[in-house]
Design a protein around this motif. Sequence first.
Motif, PDB file in Angstrom:
ATOM      1  N   PHE A  13     -25.355 -14.803 -12.713  1.00  0.00           N
ATOM      2  CA  PHE A  13     -24.462 -15.880 -12.814  1.00  0.00           C
ATOM      3  C   PHE A  13     -24.443 -15.609 -14.976  1.00  0.00           C
ATOM      4  O   PHE A  13     -25.691 -15.700 -15.256  1.00  0.00           O
ATOM      5  N   LYS A  49     -30.753 -17.775  -1.679  1.00  0.00           N
ATOM      6  CA  LYS A  49     -30.311 -17.120   0.025  1.00  0.00           C
ATOM      7  C   LYS A  49     -28.641 -17.719   0.053  1.00  0.00           C
ATOM      8  O   LYS A  49     -28.111 -17.100   0.555  1.00  0.00           O
ATOM      9  N   SER A  50     -28.331 -18.577  -0.649  1.00  0.00           N
ATOM     10  CA  SER A  50     -27.486 -19.467  -1.068  1.00  0.00           C
ATOM     11  C   SER A  50     -26.252 -18.535  -1.256  1.00  0.00           C
ATOM     12  O   SER A  50     -25.002 -18.516  -1.044  1.00  0.00           O
ATOM     13  N   THR A  51     -26.387 -18.138  -2.084  1.00  0.00           N
ATOM     14  CA  THR A  51     -25.600 -17.681  -3.324  1.00  0.00           C
ATOM     15  C   THR A  51     -25.493 -16.230  -2.053  1.00  0.00           C
ATOM     16  O   THR A  51     -24.247 -15.631  -2.599  1.00  0.00           O
ATOM     17  N   GLU A  60     -17.868 -17.034  -3.942  1.00  0.00           N
ATOM     18  CA  GLU A  60     -18.281 -16.158  -4.480  1.00  0.00           C
ATOM     19  C   GLU A  60     -17.953 -14.557  -5.181  1.00  0.00           C
ATOM     20  O   GLU A  60     -17.808 -14.169  -3.824  1.00  0.00           O
TER      21      GLU A  60
HETATM   22  N1  LIG Z   1     -23.396 -20.865 -10.310  1.00  0.00           N
HETATM   23  C1  LIG Z   1     -24.454 -20.694 -10.739  1.00  0.00           C
HETATM   24  N2  LIG Z   1     -24.553 -20.889 -12.123  1.00  0.00           N
HETATM   25  C2  LIG Z   1     -25.497 -20.713 -12.497  1.00  0.00           C
HETATM   26  N3  LIG Z   1     -26.971 -19.890 -12.022  1.00  0.00           N
HETATM   27  C3  LIG Z   1     -26.828 -20.236 -10.637  1.00  0.00           C
HETATM   28  C4  LIG Z   1     -25.514 -20.633  -9.512  1.00  0.00           C
HETATM   29  N4  LIG Z   1     -25.830 -20.976  -8.501  1.00  0.00           N
HETATM   30  C5  LIG Z   1     -26.988 -20.811  -8.638  1.00  0.00           C
HETATM   31  N5  LIG Z   1     -27.874 -20.179  -9.548  1.00  0.00           N
HETATM   32  C6  LIG Z   1     -28.947 -19.982  -9.932  1.00  0.00           C
HETATM   33  O1  LIG Z   1     -29.169 -19.249  -8.778  1.00  0.00           O
HETATM   34  C7  LIG Z   1     -30.677 -19.465  -8.556  1.00  0.00           C
HETATM   35  C8  LIG Z   1     -30.526 -18.612  -6.642  1.00  0.00           C
HETATM   36  O2  LIG Z   1     -29.458 -19.829  -6.179  1.00  0.00           O
HETATM   37  P1  LIG Z   1     -29.894 -20.445  -4.580  1.00  0.00           P
HETATM   38  O3  LIG Z   1     -28.987 -19.188  -4.020  1.00  0.00           O
HETATM   39  O4  LIG Z   1     -28.853 -21.936  -4.950  1.00  0.00           O
HETATM   40  O5  LIG Z   1     -30.604 -20.073  -4.016  1.00  0.00           O
HETATM   41  P2  LIG Z   1     -30.990 -20.647  -2.855  1.00  0.00           P
HETATM   42  O6  LIG Z   1     -30.456 -20.788  -2.260  1.00  0.00           O
HETATM   43  O7  LIG Z   1     -32.076 -19.673  -1.932  1.00  0.00           O
HETATM   44  O8  LIG Z   1     -32.345 -21.971  -2.886  1.00  0.00           O
HETATM   45  C9  LIG Z   1     -30.772 -20.377  -8.835  1.00  0.00           C
HETATM   46  O9  LIG Z   1     -31.636 -20.135  -9.943  1.00  0.00           O
HETATM   47  C10 LIG Z   1     -29.943 -20.911  -9.368  1.00  0.00           C
HETATM   48  O10 LIG Z   1     -30.522 -21.228 -10.122  1.00  0.00           O
END
Ligand SMILES: Nc1ncnc2c1ncn2[C@@H]1O[C@H](COP(=O)(O)OP(=O)(O)O)[C@@H](O)[C@H]1O
Lengths: 260, 258
Positions: A13, A49-51, A60
Amino acid sequence: MSRLSIRDVSKTFPGHKRSAPPTQALLPIGLEVGDNDFITVLGPSGCGKSTLLRLVAGLETPTTGEIRLDGTKIVGAGADRGVVFQSYTLFPWLNVRQNICFGLREKGMKLSEQKEISDRFIAQVGLRGFEDHFPKQLSGGMQQRVAIARALANDPKILLLDEPFGALDNQTRVLMQELLLGIWEQAQKTVMFITHDIDEAIFMASRVVVFSARPGRIKAEIEVGFPHPRHYTIKTSPEFMALKARLTEEIRVEAIAAAH
Amino acid sequence: MKLLVPVRRESRIALGVAFFIVFVALWSFLSLSGAVPKHFLATPWQTVVSAWNLFATQGFTHDVGMTIWRVVGGFVLAAVIAVPLGIAMGVYKPIEAFFEPFVSFARYLPASAFIPLLILWVGIGEAQKLTVIFIGCFFQLTLMIAMIVSGTRRDLVEAAYTLGCKDTGVIRRVVLPGAAPDIAEALRQVLGLGWTYIIVAELIGASSGIGHMITDSQALMATDHIIAGIVVIGLVGLLSDVLFKKVNQHLFSWSLLR
Ligand SMILES: Nc1ncnc2c1ncn2[C@@H]1O[C@H](COP(=O)(O)OP(=O)(O)O)[C@@H](O)[C@H]1O
Ligand SMILES: [Mg+2]
């Protein structure tokens, strides 16, 4: 045939401000999910994980690599991948039945057919009698059941769930796991389920994918061989306990890494 | 009194009525005791009698009708353009970037200051009155609607995409229904603004309307008529507000659920 194929996919990101450094959320990962597999993705929070789920959903775009579903490259979101989010995302102006029919109506399906399908899923998630209720009149657990029914009604090739029971109390969460597993055992769907709860990850999965701390990568893939239909009592079996001990150790190391 | 705890319906009505009683009592005291001379402040009773006379013998109904027509006409014109423009600005950020700076600037131009210009441009007829209301409502409304639409819940939009919607489907089935209650509320508030502008527009170069009656009465020092006119505006404004609110509550009952 392999249904979902993730090859060398990474995600970075950009920083929010010009001065802020970019965030590498996912290192290049590869993952194959077979037809009717139920995989759970387990990892500490913030590990990406969500990513990963949002990349598969098409919400995304990957920085590198590509994702294919039945051989077709994923570009953007689509009805062939049903998503259940962690936050409650029912449309507040639609009642339970209208929410479940949302995707069907978008397809232009006949009303009688919509009714038939929604009836089936309302019954399956145990919400008969609540058809005319609005989301705000339902408990969190009920809302997530509607969200599952809404995603399934579209008959997607794969169901993606991002910690859907994370905000529920423990008892409700366990019941929801049994409900979802029961649906999967009957319907045979490919499922990718994200969680940070070890019990949850083992109980439903045919395979647990363990993520490392951020930047996320796949640390281990562990087959879960318990036969189906699974009963909640397996959670106290020695085999379950052994698996849980192993995963606890794996996750603990990563959680410590994530805390630093 | 507990913080944020609602009061029962009966107590709420009683409290609301009580303030009106206090207000009229104070007014009566000031005018009847002679603290303020009679020709500056008419008594409540005298005002009621004058209001009756205005309606019964001086064709005030026509004035009230004209004023309502102008407010509603100007407001509807503004809404017909502001609603689609505001939605387009909220959804498509380049359109917002194009219009927003100008609209934000135009919002601070006082509509009443345009009256002399408008008289030059379109004369003192109905067009001038409608334009004042239009200017007063349009920019405000456009910005409010753009902001409401920008606030659409992203998670619902994403859910709609995963359920097979394309952009137009998302606008039609998520953005619009989600924003509708707030848009209706914005319309209600801006209609209230319209009532404040119309009187100013009618004070200058009008031959009918509540504002016109007030200017005429000023020349005659008829404070009872002026006060009656002001109260009628208040009542008509309140009535339109209550009606609007009822319609909104009926149309968007889902948004009232807690
Ligand atoms: N749209 C975004 N812009 C910037 N950073 C992001 C964004 N979405 C997620 N992140 C960063 O990517 C990392 C992984 O996030 P995420 O996939 O939500 O983790 P999880 O679901 O495993 O808790 C985190 O450090 C988060 O801050
Ligand atoms: Mg997450």
